[in-house]
Design a protein around this motif. Structure first.
Motif, PDB file in Angstrom:
ATOM      1  N   TYR A  55      -8.319  49.064 -36.232  1.00  0.00           N
ATOM      2  CA  TYR A  55      -8.318  49.518 -34.840  1.00  0.00           C
ATOM      3  C   TYR A  55      -8.991  48.514 -33.918  1.00  0.00           C
ATOM      4  CZ  TYR A  55      -7.272  53.928 -37.150  1.00  0.00           C
ATOM      5  OH  TYR A  55      -6.694  54.895 -37.924  1.00  0.00           O
ATOM      6  N   ALA A  56      -8.499  48.460 -32.698  1.00  0.00           N
ATOM      7  CA  ALA A  56      -9.071  47.540 -31.699  1.00  0.00           C
ATOM      8  C   ALA A  56     -10.565  47.814 -31.517  1.00  0.00           C
ATOM      9  CB  ALA A  56      -8.352  47.713 -30.368  1.00  0.00           C
ATOM     10  N   GLY A  57     -11.368  46.761 -31.547  1.00  0.00           N
ATOM     11  CA  GLY A  57     -12.794  46.868 -31.256  1.00  0.00           C
ATOM     12  C   GLY A  57     -13.656  47.226 -32.444  1.00  0.00           C
ATOM     13  N   GLU A  58     -13.049  47.506 -33.600  1.00  0.00           N
ATOM     14  CA  GLU A  58     -13.891  47.866 -34.752  1.00  0.00           C
ATOM     15  C   GLU A  58     -14.207  46.638 -35.603  1.00  0.00           C
ATOM     16  OE1 GLU A  58     -12.435  50.374 -37.913  1.00  0.00           O
ATOM     17  OE2 GLU A  58     -10.495  49.381 -38.011  1.00  0.00           O
ATOM     18  N   VAL A  59     -15.230  46.798 -36.448  1.00  0.00           N
ATOM     19  CA  VAL A  59     -15.460  45.831 -37.523  1.00  0.00           C
ATOM     20  C   VAL A  59     -15.094  46.544 -38.818  1.00  0.00           C
ATOM     21  CG1 VAL A  59     -17.136  44.384 -38.733  1.00  0.00           C
ATOM     22  CG2 VAL A  59     -17.382  44.758 -36.272  1.00  0.00           C
ATOM     23  N   LEU A  60     -14.050  46.049 -39.462  1.00  0.00           N
ATOM     24  CA  LEU A  60     -13.644  46.625 -40.753  1.00  0.00           C
ATOM     25  C   LEU A  60     -14.108  45.690 -41.859  1.00  0.00           C
ATOM     26  CD1 LEU A  60     -11.939  48.853 -42.290  1.00  0.00           C
ATOM     27  CD2 LEU A  60     -10.137  47.116 -42.364  1.00  0.00           C
ATOM     28  N   ILE A 184     -12.655  29.206 -30.397  1.00  0.00           N
ATOM     29  CA  ILE A 184     -12.417  28.299 -29.272  1.00  0.00           C
ATOM     30  C   ILE A 184     -11.249  28.764 -28.392  1.00  0.00           C
ATOM     31  CG2 ILE A 184     -10.934  26.645 -30.521  1.00  0.00           C
ATOM     32  CD1 ILE A 184     -13.594  25.636 -27.961  1.00  0.00           C
ATOM     33  N   MET A 185     -10.293  29.487 -28.965  1.00  0.00           N
ATOM     34  CA  MET A 185      -9.147  29.965 -28.163  1.00  0.00           C
ATOM     35  C   MET A 185      -9.414  31.343 -27.561  1.00  0.00           C
ATOM     36  SD  MET A 185      -6.965  27.479 -28.685  1.00  0.00           S
ATOM     37  CE  MET A 185      -5.353  28.088 -28.304  1.00  0.00           C
ATOM     38  N   ASP A 186     -10.681  31.782 -27.615  1.00  0.00           N
ATOM     39  CA  ASP A 186     -11.038  33.126 -27.125  1.00  0.00           C
ATOM     40  C   ASP A 186     -10.122  34.210 -27.697  1.00  0.00           C
ATOM     41  OD1 ASP A 186     -13.278  32.451 -25.680  1.00  0.00           O
ATOM     42  OD2 ASP A 186     -12.133  31.987 -23.882  1.00  0.00           O
ATOM     43  N   PRO A 187     -10.082  34.328 -29.022  1.00  0.00           N
ATOM     44  CA  PRO A 187      -9.170  35.293 -29.649  1.00  0.00           C
ATOM     45  C   PRO A 187      -9.654  36.734 -29.460  1.00  0.00           C
ATOM     46  CG  PRO A 187     -10.607  34.371 -31.311  1.00  0.00           C
ATOM     47  CD  PRO A 187     -10.936  33.655 -30.020  1.00  0.00           C
ATOM     48  N   VAL A 208     -25.644  36.885 -38.965  1.00  0.00           N
ATOM     49  CA  VAL A 208     -25.174  38.257 -38.737  1.00  0.00           C
ATOM     50  C   VAL A 208     -25.482  38.686 -37.289  1.00  0.00           C
ATOM     51  CG1 VAL A 208     -25.742  40.647 -39.319  1.00  0.00           C
ATOM     52  CG2 VAL A 208     -25.161  39.042 -41.120  1.00  0.00           C
ATOM     53  N   GLN A 209     -26.688  38.339 -36.826  1.00  0.00           N
ATOM     54  CA  GLN A 209     -27.056  38.662 -35.427  1.00  0.00           C
ATOM     55  C   GLN A 209     -26.096  37.986 -34.459  1.00  0.00           C
ATOM     56  OE1 GLN A 209     -31.120  37.204 -35.635  1.00  0.00           O
ATOM     57  NE2 GLN A 209     -31.880  39.209 -35.044  1.00  0.00           N
ATOM     58  N   LEU A 210     -25.768  36.728 -34.776  1.00  0.00           N
ATOM     59  CA  LEU A 210     -24.865  35.978 -33.899  1.00  0.00           C
ATOM     60  C   LEU A 210     -23.476  36.638 -33.867  1.00  0.00           C
ATOM     61  CD1 LEU A 210     -24.184  33.421 -32.226  1.00  0.00           C
ATOM     62  CD2 LEU A 210     -23.610  32.304 -34.388  1.00  0.00           C
ATOM     63  N   ILE A 211     -22.968  36.994 -35.033  1.00  0.00           N
ATOM     64  CA  ILE A 211     -21.643  37.631 -35.084  1.00  0.00           C
ATOM     65  C   ILE A 211     -21.663  38.924 -34.269  1.00  0.00           C
ATOM     66  CG2 ILE A 211     -19.961  38.784 -36.594  1.00  0.00           C
ATOM     67  CD1 ILE A 211     -20.840  36.772 -38.798  1.00  0.00           C
ATOM     68  N   GLU A 212     -22.732  39.670 -34.431  1.00  0.00           N
ATOM     69  CA  GLU A 212     -22.812  40.950 -33.722  1.00  0.00           C
ATOM     70  C   GLU A 212     -22.826  40.733 -32.211  1.00  0.00           C
ATOM     71  OE1 GLU A 212     -24.228  44.574 -31.977  1.00  0.00           O
ATOM     72  OE2 GLU A 212     -25.258  42.651 -31.879  1.00  0.00           O
ATOM     73  N   SER A 213     -23.589  39.744 -31.745  1.00  0.00           N
ATOM     74  CA  SER A 213     -23.663  39.566 -30.291  1.00  0.00           C
ATOM     75  C   SER A 213     -22.351  38.986 -29.755  1.00  0.00           C
ATOM     76  CB  SER A 213     -24.889  38.758 -29.877  1.00  0.00           C
ATOM     77  OG  SER A 213     -24.749  37.446 -30.322  1.00  0.00           O
ATOM     78  N   LEU A 214     -21.712  38.094 -30.497  1.00  0.00           N
ATOM     79  CA  LEU A 214     -20.427  37.556 -30.041  1.00  0.00           C
ATOM     80  C   LEU A 214     -19.353  38.635 -30.038  1.00  0.00           C
ATOM     81  CD1 LEU A 214     -20.389  34.126 -31.877  1.00  0.00           C
ATOM     82  CD2 LEU A 214     -20.607  34.511 -29.430  1.00  0.00           C
ATOM     83  N   LYS A 215     -19.425  39.500 -31.021  1.00  0.00           N
ATOM     84  CA  LYS A 215     -18.465  40.611 -31.101  1.00  0.00           C
ATOM     85  C   LYS A 215     -18.538  41.448 -29.821  1.00  0.00           C
ATOM     86  CE  LYS A 215     -17.156  44.827 -32.719  1.00  0.00           C
ATOM     87  NZ  LYS A 215     -17.144  45.774 -31.667  1.00  0.00           N
ATOM     88  N   ARG A 216     -19.771  41.718 -29.383  1.00  0.00           N
ATOM     89  CA  ARG A 216     -19.944  42.524 -28.162  1.00  0.00           C
ATOM     90  C   ARG A 216     -19.518  41.736 -26.926  1.00  0.00           C
ATOM     91  NH1 ARG A 216     -25.118  43.431 -27.130  1.00  0.00           N
ATOM     92  NH2 ARG A 216     -25.900  42.704 -29.121  1.00  0.00           N
ATOM     93  N   GLU A 217     -20.002  40.483 -26.824  1.00  0.00           N
ATOM     94  CA  GLU A 217     -19.671  39.648 -25.646  1.00  0.00           C
ATOM     95  C   GLU A 217     -18.171  39.462 -25.479  1.00  0.00           C
ATOM     96  OE1 GLU A 217     -21.313  35.592 -25.695  1.00  0.00           O
ATOM     97  OE2 GLU A 217     -23.245  36.533 -26.131  1.00  0.00           O
ATOM     98  N   MET A 218     -17.481  39.224 -26.600  1.00  0.00           N
ATOM     99  CA  MET A 218     -16.061  38.850 -26.519  1.00  0.00           C
ATOM    100  C   MET A 218     -15.142  40.027 -26.805  1.00  0.00           C
ATOM    101  SD  MET A 218     -16.237  35.135 -28.414  1.00  0.00           S
ATOM    102  CE  MET A 218     -14.567  34.665 -27.951  1.00  0.00           C
ATOM    103  N   ASP A 219     -15.725  41.200 -27.040  1.00  0.00           N
ATOM    104  CA  ASP A 219     -14.951  42.414 -27.285  1.00  0.00           C
ATOM    105  C   ASP A 219     -13.967  42.203 -28.452  1.00  0.00           C
ATOM    106  OD1 ASP A 219     -14.306  44.981 -26.838  1.00  0.00           O
ATOM    107  OD2 ASP A 219     -12.900  44.597 -25.205  1.00  0.00           O
TER     108      ASP A 219
END
Ligand code: ATP
Length: 295
Positions: A55-60, A184-187, A208-219
């Motif tokens: 689903y859109a926006g989830e982490v599976l 880089i392509m803002d996927p 892990v912290q970085l992934i989490e914050s990028l996930k939120r920033e870039m939706d």
């Protein structure tokens, strides 16, 4: 109604869409649909009747024993492998049927962090990250430079790191450069294959912290294969378990941990309490409150 829904409590999108017609409740947007997929590679059966939606926006998270077909499932989702039976749709496109131009369009909508980073050893950090932009053949050099520098900073690297060669980087930096290239392509969609493998505990936590914050920033929507329980606890909304060639379970950690399958029992041994929603929430709050340290 499918057995999958019984196990997960989350209805497959087509079922949800039908239900929506009456209730007005918005169905989750399906980004990837795996439909009755079977895979045979080199004469060996890897998957049977896999059915799952991302689903859109989830982490599976995808977990399973060694050789259970996790990376192969990722490769099917990326169109790098064709299913023997069934089909995989990504953003509504069946990859095998795409025209080359459609495929190029769809491919820009996802990024991949491969297990070993997969940087080109003969290229500098800058050139590795710039590669997907240069492949477009339409962007001026100064714009490429600006985008690469932005992305390096976004993943916690310095502009000066751009001139370094992969051999000069720490494990944590290699992961960050690979992540910069994947993004880089803002996927909209990010695939992670064992993102914290090979990192020491502190670097792993930072990444892990970085992934989490990028996930939120870039939706971002994220599909992640991992063996690491801490990474799983820090990031996933749902987890899919591959065992005995099938999807043994899919759902929230709290739901999945209750399943009696021996792989699930072993995997979560000693961690069952951590899967409770409140415990997960406080673990994540504590993890994400800390300032990220440099790579
Ligand atoms: N191209 C191929 N040809 C034949 N067999 C393959 C091929 N690719 C993978 N396999 C086999 O498919 C099985 C599943 O591999 P896969 O890498 O998907 O497992 P995995 O769950 O990711 O394992 P691990 O956790 O050890 O990385 C393994 O037995 C592997 O040897």
């Amino acid at each position: 109604m499918s057995g999958l829904m019984d196990r997960t409590g989350v209805p497959p999108a087509h079922v949800a869409a039908e239900a929506d017609a009456g209730t007005g409740v918005k169905a989750p947007e399906v980004v990837i649909a795996v439909r009755d997929v079977g895979t045979v590679l080199g004469g060996v059966r890897i998957h049977k009747h896999l059915d799952l939606d991302v689903y859109a926006g989830e982490v599976l998270g995808i977990i399973g024993g060694s050789g259970s077909g996790k990376t192969t499932l990722l490769r099917l989702m990326l169109g790098l492998e064709r299913p023997t039976e069934g089909e995989v749709l990504i953003f509504g496109h069946k990859l095998g049927n795409c025209q080359a131009t459609d495929l190029a369009q769809v491919r820009h909508r996802w990024g991949v962090l491969f297990q070993q980073g997969a940087l080109f050893s003969a290229l500098s950090v800058f050139d590795n990250v710039a590669l997907p932009l240069r492949e477009l053949k339409s962007l001026p050099d100064d714009l490429i430079a600006e985008l690469v520098m932005q992305k390096l900073q976004q993943v916690g690297l310095k502009v000066e790191d751009g001139i370094k060669m992969p051999a000069e980087l720490s494990g944590g930096m290699i992961k960050r450069v690979s992540l910069a290239r994947a993004l880089i392509m803002d996927p909209q969609l990010l695939f992670l294959d064992e993102p914290t493998a090979g990192l020491d505990p502190a670097s792993s936590k930072n990444f892990v912290q970085l992934i989490e914050s990028l996930k939120r920033e870039m939706d971002l929507t994220v599909v992640m294969v991992t063996h690491d329980v801490d990474t799983l606890f820090a990031l996933v909304d749902r987890v899919a378990v591959l065992a005995d060639q099938r999807l043994a379970a899919i759902g929230s950690l709290e739901e999945v941990v209750r399943q009696p399958h021996p792989f699930i029992r072993n995997f979560f041994l000693g961690h069952v309490q951590r899967c409770a929603v409140d415990n997960l929430r406080s673990y994540r709050d504590e993890l994400h409150q800390r300032d990220a340290m440099p790579a």
